[in-house]
Design a protein around this motif. Structure first.
Motif, PDB file in Angstrom:
ATOM      1  N   ALA A 172      -2.005  15.478 -37.549  1.00  0.00           N
ATOM      2  CA  ALA A 172      -1.323  16.708 -38.365  1.00  0.00           C
ATOM      3  C   ALA A 172      -0.169  16.217 -38.227  1.00  0.00           C
ATOM      4  O   ALA A 172       0.686  16.421 -39.722  1.00  0.00           O
ATOM      5  N   GLU A 173       0.512  15.246 -37.049  1.00  0.00           N
ATOM      6  CA  GLU A 173       2.206  14.013 -37.679  1.00  0.00           C
ATOM      7  C   GLU A 173       1.694  13.440 -38.907  1.00  0.00           C
ATOM      8  O   GLU A 173       2.375  12.891 -39.742  1.00  0.00           O
ATOM      9  N   ALA A 174       0.443  13.173 -38.955  1.00  0.00           N
ATOM     10  CA  ALA A 174       0.284  12.164 -40.015  1.00  0.00           C
ATOM     11  C   ALA A 174       0.713  12.848 -41.342  1.00  0.00           C
ATOM     12  O   ALA A 174       0.975  12.035 -42.576  1.00  0.00           O
ATOM     13  N   ALA A 175       0.148  14.069 -41.260  1.00  0.00           N
ATOM     14  CA  ALA A 175       0.603  14.381 -42.685  1.00  0.00           C
ATOM     15  C   ALA A 175       1.588  14.668 -43.418  1.00  0.00           C
ATOM     16  O   ALA A 175       2.407  14.619 -44.372  1.00  0.00           O
ATOM     17  N   MET A 176       2.780  15.435 -41.829  1.00  0.00           N
ATOM     18  CA  MET A 176       3.926  15.137 -42.493  1.00  0.00           C
ATOM     19  C   MET A 176       4.418  14.118 -43.257  1.00  0.00           C
ATOM     20  O   MET A 176       5.637  14.031 -43.710  1.00  0.00           O
ATOM     21  N   GLN A 177       4.092  13.423 -42.202  1.00  0.00           N
ATOM     22  CA  GLN A 177       4.651  11.867 -42.544  1.00  0.00           C
ATOM     23  C   GLN A 177       4.415  11.232 -43.844  1.00  0.00           C
ATOM     24  O   GLN A 177       6.012  10.735 -44.397  1.00  0.00           O
ATOM     25  N   ARG A 178       3.716  11.756 -45.086  1.00  0.00           N
ATOM     26  CA  ARG A 178       3.519  11.597 -46.096  1.00  0.00           C
ATOM     27  C   ARG A 178       4.498  12.627 -47.362  1.00  0.00           C
ATOM     28  O   ARG A 178       4.913  12.468 -47.790  1.00  0.00           O
ATOM     29  N   LEU A 179       4.843  13.724 -46.593  1.00  0.00           N
ATOM     30  CA  LEU A 179       5.443  14.672 -47.505  1.00  0.00           C
ATOM     31  C   LEU A 179       6.779  13.753 -47.243  1.00  0.00           C
ATOM     32  O   LEU A 179       7.783  14.372 -47.776  1.00  0.00           O
ATOM     33  N   LYS A 180       6.717  13.981 -45.780  1.00  0.00           N
ATOM     34  CA  LYS A 180       8.632  13.053 -46.101  1.00  0.00           C
ATOM     35  C   LYS A 180       8.575  11.935 -46.588  1.00  0.00           C
ATOM     36  O   LYS A 180      10.310  11.328 -47.458  1.00  0.00           O
ATOM     37  N   ALA A 181       7.793  11.122 -46.891  1.00  0.00           N
ATOM     38  CA  ALA A 181       7.890  10.181 -48.016  1.00  0.00           C
ATOM     39  C   ALA A 181       8.301  10.281 -48.957  1.00  0.00           C
ATOM     40  O   ALA A 181       8.453   9.585 -49.916  1.00  0.00           O
ATOM     41  N   ALA A 182       8.042  11.662 -49.283  1.00  0.00           N
ATOM     42  CA  ALA A 182       8.246  11.808 -50.850  1.00  0.00           C
ATOM     43  C   ALA A 182       9.785  11.915 -51.192  1.00  0.00           C
ATOM     44  O   ALA A 182      10.879  12.248 -52.421  1.00  0.00           O
ATOM     45  N   ASN A 183      10.436  11.777 -49.874  1.00  0.00           N
ATOM     46  CA  ASN A 183      12.060  11.079 -50.135  1.00  0.00           C
ATOM     47  C   ASN A 183      12.941  13.031 -50.754  1.00  0.00           C
ATOM     48  O   ASN A 183      13.631  12.769 -51.689  1.00  0.00           O
ATOM     49  N   ILE A 184      12.435  14.096 -50.301  1.00  0.00           N
ATOM     50  CA  ILE A 184      12.443  15.844 -51.503  1.00  0.00           C
ATOM     51  C   ILE A 184      14.264  15.657 -50.384  1.00  0.00           C
ATOM     52  O   ILE A 184      14.095  15.812 -49.042  1.00  0.00           O
ATOM     53  N   PRO A 185      15.174  15.832 -51.059  1.00  0.00           N
ATOM     54  CA  PRO A 185      16.503  16.505 -50.134  1.00  0.00           C
ATOM     55  C   PRO A 185      16.082  17.844 -49.510  1.00  0.00           C
ATOM     56  O   PRO A 185      15.595  18.597 -49.552  1.00  0.00           O
ATOM     57  N   GLU A 186      16.923  17.539 -48.379  1.00  0.00           N
ATOM     58  CA  GLU A 186      16.905  18.655 -47.159  1.00  0.00           C
ATOM     59  C   GLU A 186      17.101  19.764 -47.422  1.00  0.00           C
ATOM     60  O   GLU A 186      16.947  20.758 -47.191  1.00  0.00           O
ATOM     61  N   ARG A 187      18.870  19.347 -47.810  1.00  0.00           N
ATOM     62  CA  ARG A 187      19.417  20.728 -47.799  1.00  0.00           C
ATOM     63  C   ARG A 187      19.543  21.756 -48.807  1.00  0.00           C
ATOM     64  O   ARG A 187      18.516  21.041 -50.196  1.00  0.00           O
ATOM     65  N   ASN A 188      19.022  22.304 -48.930  1.00  0.00           N
ATOM     66  CA  ASN A 188      19.073  24.114 -49.980  1.00  0.00           C
ATOM     67  C   ASN A 188      17.388  23.100 -49.930  1.00  0.00           C
ATOM     68  O   ASN A 188      16.743  23.636 -51.688  1.00  0.00           O
ATOM     69  N   THR A 189      16.801  22.868 -49.008  1.00  0.00           N
ATOM     70  CA  THR A 189      15.152  23.192 -49.657  1.00  0.00           C
ATOM     71  C   THR A 189      14.500  23.966 -47.931  1.00  0.00           C
ATOM     72  O   THR A 189      14.908  24.147 -47.468  1.00  0.00           O
ATOM     73  N   ILE A 190      13.370  25.008 -48.907  1.00  0.00           N
ATOM     74  CA  ILE A 190      12.723  25.193 -48.573  1.00  0.00           C
ATOM     75  C   ILE A 190      11.490  24.617 -48.407  1.00  0.00           C
ATOM     76  O   ILE A 190      10.444  24.480 -48.656  1.00  0.00           O
ATOM     77  N   GLY A 191      10.018  25.319 -47.010  1.00  0.00           N
ATOM     78  CA  GLY A 191       8.874  24.755 -46.731  1.00  0.00           C
ATOM     79  C   GLY A 191       7.716  26.022 -46.747  1.00  0.00           C
ATOM     80  O   GLY A 191       8.787  26.821 -45.995  1.00  0.00           O
ATOM     81  N   PHE A 192       6.830  26.012 -46.978  1.00  0.00           N
ATOM     82  CA  PHE A 192       5.883  27.287 -47.260  1.00  0.00           C
ATOM     83  C   PHE A 192       4.762  26.024 -46.841  1.00  0.00           C
ATOM     84  O   PHE A 192       3.949  24.696 -46.662  1.00  0.00           O
TER      85      PHE A 192
ATOM     86  N   VAL B  47      14.688  22.550 -42.509  1.00  0.00           N
ATOM     87  CA  VAL B  47      13.720  23.260 -43.100  1.00  0.00           C
ATOM     88  C   VAL B  47      13.223  24.044 -42.605  1.00  0.00           C
ATOM     89  O   VAL B  47      12.972  24.015 -41.884  1.00  0.00           O
ATOM     90  N   PRO B  48      13.529  25.404 -42.943  1.00  0.00           N
ATOM     91  CA  PRO B  48      13.157  26.751 -42.778  1.00  0.00           C
ATOM     92  C   PRO B  48      11.461  27.069 -43.406  1.00  0.00           C
ATOM     93  O   PRO B  48      11.062  25.944 -44.295  1.00  0.00           O
ATOM     94  N   LEU B  49      10.815  27.722 -42.382  1.00  0.00           N
ATOM     95  CA  LEU B  49       9.187  27.078 -42.818  1.00  0.00           C
ATOM     96  C   LEU B  49       8.816  28.064 -42.999  1.00  0.00           C
ATOM     97  O   LEU B  49       9.071  29.294 -41.978  1.00  0.00           O
ATOM     98  N   PHE B  50       8.077  28.819 -43.892  1.00  0.00           N
ATOM     99  CA  PHE B  50       7.769  30.632 -43.931  1.00  0.00           C
ATOM    100  C   PHE B  50       6.046  30.284 -45.312  1.00  0.00           C
ATOM    101  O   PHE B  50       5.853  29.370 -45.358  1.00  0.00           O
TER     102      PHE B  50
ATOM    103  N   ILE C 299      10.059  22.488 -51.454  1.00  0.00           N
ATOM    104  CA  ILE C 299      10.863  23.425 -53.003  1.00  0.00           C
ATOM    105  C   ILE C 299      11.976  23.023 -52.228  1.00  0.00           C
ATOM    106  O   ILE C 299      12.562  23.416 -51.746  1.00  0.00           O
ATOM    107  N   HIS C 300      12.307  22.544 -53.214  1.00  0.00           N
ATOM    108  CA  HIS C 300      14.968  21.774 -52.839  1.00  0.00           C
ATOM    109  C   HIS C 300      15.193  22.341 -54.123  1.00  0.00           C
ATOM    110  O   HIS C 300      14.373  22.084 -55.680  1.00  0.00           O
ATOM    111  N   LEU C 301      16.127  23.094 -54.085  1.00  0.00           N
ATOM    112  CA  LEU C 301      16.112  24.498 -54.784  1.00  0.00           C
ATOM    113  C   LEU C 301      17.933  23.349 -55.967  1.00  0.00           C
ATOM    114  O   LEU C 301      18.600  24.169 -56.390  1.00  0.00           O
TER     115      LEU C 301
END
Length: 298
Positions: free
Chosen positions: A198-218, A248-251, A292-294
């Motif tokens: 599960a953490e390996a999958a999150m590492q792949r998501l982290k590697a996208a380098n999406i800014p975390e400010r003003n970002t929502i997780g789904f 990043v808040p998660l919904f 999703i970074h807004l």
């Protein structure tokens, strides 16, 4: 949503009628609290994922039992347009009229970045075919698609609370448009079954380098995952997400089928896929994690 209530379709007719009536009444009551100009999309699901209000760094929770709910409110954001849409299956016509895509901002829209899709009454005859008719034209490399199958939707807007045919199936959703939007998504398949994977999958998501400010997780997960999938350990995927995205808040929700794939988007919105296989967007027994970074606020 109450997990026991939605565990199957064997419930008696009176129970189902009461459930629909109660969710409708709840939707109307909530809409009265909001300004009339608000677009309201309400979903009923077997379980939810929510970050409690107060701080984005609060612990996200996977709530799989009992009754719970949340509301996610989007303010007006400069440079960002959010469209709600609803496509209901036409019993008289087997072919979907794709001109409806343009009306919903899903076609001829160069600024379209993310589409969240939610199918309802997926157990109805023809529902899967109809969902393919919606998803396939949107399966472009330049946008992110994510979502899942829900029990029903309780409201779409204040003006058309009676728009949902009781026995119809269809798709509702949100379209996010704007050049400043960035997004990324990863798919956790059946092989992701412990903390390490599960953490390996999150590492792949982290590697996208999406800014975390003003970002929502789904998070859109199969109702068969959660603590049952992880051998009674609760909150596994939400905890893994928080480890790599503490601010990043998660919904999201637990549903009856997932929509999404591995798609990573860079800052200039050039899409890079995590695998070379043609995207299959409809899944079962998986979890879709999406960012999703807004855009940055001035």
């Amino acid at each position: 949503a109450d997990a026991e209530t939605f565990s199957g379709h064997e419930e008696c007719h009176e129970q189902k009628k009461a459930r629909k009536r109660n969710s409708k009444e709840t939707a109307i009551a909530l809409e009265k609290l909001l300004p009339k100009r608000c677009q309201v999309l309400g979903l009923v699901t077997p379980g939810i994922v929510v970050t409690p209000m107060g701080s984005s760094s609060n612990q996200p929770q996977e709530i799989e039992e009992g009754e719970a709910g949340f509301a996610l409110l989007f303010p007006k954001i400069d440079g960002v347009k959010i469209h709600t849409f609803h496509f209901s299956k036409d019993l008289k016509n087997r072919v979907f009229d794709e001109s409806k895509f343009a009306e919903a901002g899903l076609k001829n829209n160069p600024d379209l970045r993310v589409v969240l899709l939610f199918g309802y009454n997926s157990w109805k005859s023809g529902a899967t075919r109809f969902l393919h008719q919606i998803v396939n034209p949107l399966n472009e490399k330049s946008i992110i698609l994510a979502g899942g199958q829900v029990e029903s939707f309780t409201s779409l807007t204040s003006e058309n609370n009676n728009a949902q045919p009781g026995d119809a199936c269809g798709v509702v959703g949100l379209a996010f448009s704007g050049p400043q939007i960035q997004s990324a998504t990863v798919l956790l398949d059946q092989d992701v079954a412990d903390e390490r994977t599960a953490e390996a999958a999150m590492q792949r998501l982290k590697a996208a380098n999406i800014p975390e400010r003003n970002t929502i997780g789904f998070m859109f997960a199969c109702v068969g995952r959660g603590y049952r999938h992880y051998k009674t350990k609760r909150n596994m995927e939400a905890d893994a997400f928080r480890k790599f995205f503490p601010n990043v808040p998660l919904f999201g929700f637990f549903g009856h089928g997932e929509i999404g794939c591995d798609r990573i988007v860079t800052g200039n919105f050039v899409l890079r896929e995590c695998n070379d296989i043609k995207d299959d967007l409809l899944h079962g027994y998986t979890t879709v994690m999406t960012l999703i970074h807004l855009g940055s606020t001035k």
